[in-house]
Design an enzyme around this catalytic site. Structure first.
Site, PDB file in Angstrom:
ATOM      1  N   ASN A 181       0.846  -1.188   0.000  1.00 34.36           N
ATOM      2  CA  ASN A 181       0.000   0.000   0.000  1.00 34.36           C
ATOM      3  C   ASN A 181       0.884   1.241   0.000  1.00 34.36           C
ATOM      4  O   ASN A 181       1.952   1.285   0.619  1.00 34.36           O
ATOM      5  CB  ASN A 181      -0.988  -0.002   1.165  1.00 34.36           C
ATOM      6  CG  ASN A 181      -0.365  -0.142   2.541  1.00 34.36           C
ATOM      7  OD1 ASN A 181       0.637  -0.829   2.720  1.00 34.36           O
ATOM      8  ND2 ASN A 181      -0.975   0.481   3.523  1.00 34.36           N
ATOM      9  N   GLU A 236       0.296   5.208   0.663  1.00 33.37           N
ATOM     10  CA  GLU A 236      -0.640   6.232   1.104  1.00 33.37           C
ATOM     11  C   GLU A 236      -0.233   7.612   0.606  1.00 33.37           C
ATOM     12  O   GLU A 236       0.904   7.835   0.190  1.00 33.37           O
ATOM     13  CB  GLU A 236      -0.724   6.240   2.635  1.00 33.37           C
ATOM     14  CG  GLU A 236      -1.328   4.982   3.184  1.00 33.37           C
ATOM     15  CD  GLU A 236      -1.454   4.985   4.696  1.00 33.37           C
ATOM     16  OE1 GLU A 236      -2.077   4.052   5.214  1.00 33.37           O
ATOM     17  OE2 GLU A 236      -0.926   5.897   5.370  1.00 33.37           O
ATOM     18  N   CYS A 244      -3.985   0.638  -2.779  1.00 36.86           N
ATOM     19  CA  CYS A 244      -3.886  -0.588  -1.977  1.00 36.86           C
ATOM     20  C   CYS A 244      -2.803  -1.515  -2.525  1.00 36.86           C
ATOM     21  O   CYS A 244      -2.464  -1.486  -3.710  1.00 36.86           O
ATOM     22  CB  CYS A 244      -5.215  -1.322  -1.982  1.00 36.86           C
ATOM     23  SG  CYS A 244      -6.569  -0.413  -1.215  1.00 36.86           S
ATOM     24  N   GLU A 262      -2.998  -4.725  -3.061  1.00 35.24           N
ATOM     25  CA  GLU A 262      -3.527  -5.664  -4.057  1.00 35.24           C
ATOM     26  C   GLU A 262      -3.544  -5.047  -5.450  1.00 35.24           C
ATOM     27  O   GLU A 262      -3.165  -5.682  -6.433  1.00 35.24           O
ATOM     28  CB  GLU A 262      -4.949  -6.106  -3.682  1.00 35.24           C
ATOM     29  CG  GLU A 262      -5.031  -6.790  -2.341  1.00 35.24           C
ATOM     30  CD  GLU A 262      -5.319  -5.830  -1.183  1.00 35.24           C
ATOM     31  OE1 GLU A 262      -4.673  -4.753  -1.088  1.00 35.24           O
ATOM     32  OE2 GLU A 262      -6.191  -6.158  -0.363  1.00 35.24           O
ATOM     33  N   CYS A 310     -10.332  -4.868   0.009  1.00 32.56           N
ATOM     34  CA  CYS A 310     -11.450  -3.925  -0.037  1.00 32.56           C
ATOM     35  C   CYS A 310     -12.272  -4.163  -1.309  1.00 32.56           C
ATOM     36  O   CYS A 310     -11.868  -4.912  -2.206  1.00 32.56           O
ATOM     37  CB  CYS A 310     -10.941  -2.491   0.024  1.00 32.56           C
ATOM     38  SG  CYS A 310     -10.171  -1.886  -1.507  1.00 32.56           S
ATOM     39  N   CYS A 312     -10.467  -3.387  -4.629  1.00 30.34           N
ATOM     40  CA  CYS A 312      -9.484  -4.418  -4.987  1.00 30.34           C
ATOM     41  C   CYS A 312     -10.170  -5.690  -5.455  1.00 30.34           C
ATOM     42  O   CYS A 312      -9.704  -6.343  -6.394  1.00 30.34           O
ATOM     43  CB  CYS A 312      -8.556  -4.692  -3.810  1.00 30.34           C
ATOM     44  SG  CYS A 312      -7.428  -3.319  -3.492  1.00 30.34           S
TER      45      CYS A 312
END
Length: 139
Positions: free
Chosen positions: A47, A49, A58, A60, A92, A95
């Site tokens: 990830n 940010e 993310c 994934e 999520c 993803c």
């Protein structure tokens, strides 16, 4: 539920290593992902940010985009490591949507804070009624 095979454990360990490279100064929640492609290649991601949280990516999707940018269009397994969580945290919704673009409902997804706490589900269990695959097959 799918069993955790040696191949999935190895993929999960690659996700753990990827989590070590997380850029998560705001959530302090590192995530690592590893995707096994149909031809046996492994792509990892973490990830990343941003202070404008909507621009965060993310792990994934990072792994998926790396695979696709190398021409890989078929995923055989996915692993997600969340080493600071107290319980298994699955992908999520965004993803899940991206993963189903390149993987069918039978693809195993292993996720968890560590090997002992990891769970395995199929992508179809995590994202039921995927219109790309399931509804198209109803024709």
């Amino acid at each position: 539920m799918v069993q955790i095979s040696d191949e999935l454990i190895a993929l999960y360990r690659a996700a753990v290593q990827a989590a070590a490279h997380s850029y998560s100064p705001y959530s302090h929640f590192p995530v690592g992902a590893a995707i096994l492609t149909a031809d046996g290649a492994v792509y990892t991601g973490t990830n990343v940010e941003n202070r404008s949280f909507g621009l965060t990516n993310c792990a994934e999707r990072t792994a998926a985009f790396k695979a696709v940018s190398d021409g890989k269009r078929s995923f055989a397994a996915v692993a997600i490591a969340t080493p600071r969580s107290d319980y298994p945290v699955g992908p999520c919704g965004a993803c899940r949507q991206v993963l189903t673009e390149f993987a069918g409902g039978d693809v195993p997804v292993v996720f968890g804070p560590d090997e002992a706490g990891a769970q395995v589900r199929t992508l179809g269990e995590l994202y039921p009624c995927d219109s790309l695959h399931e509804l198209a097959s109803d024709r």
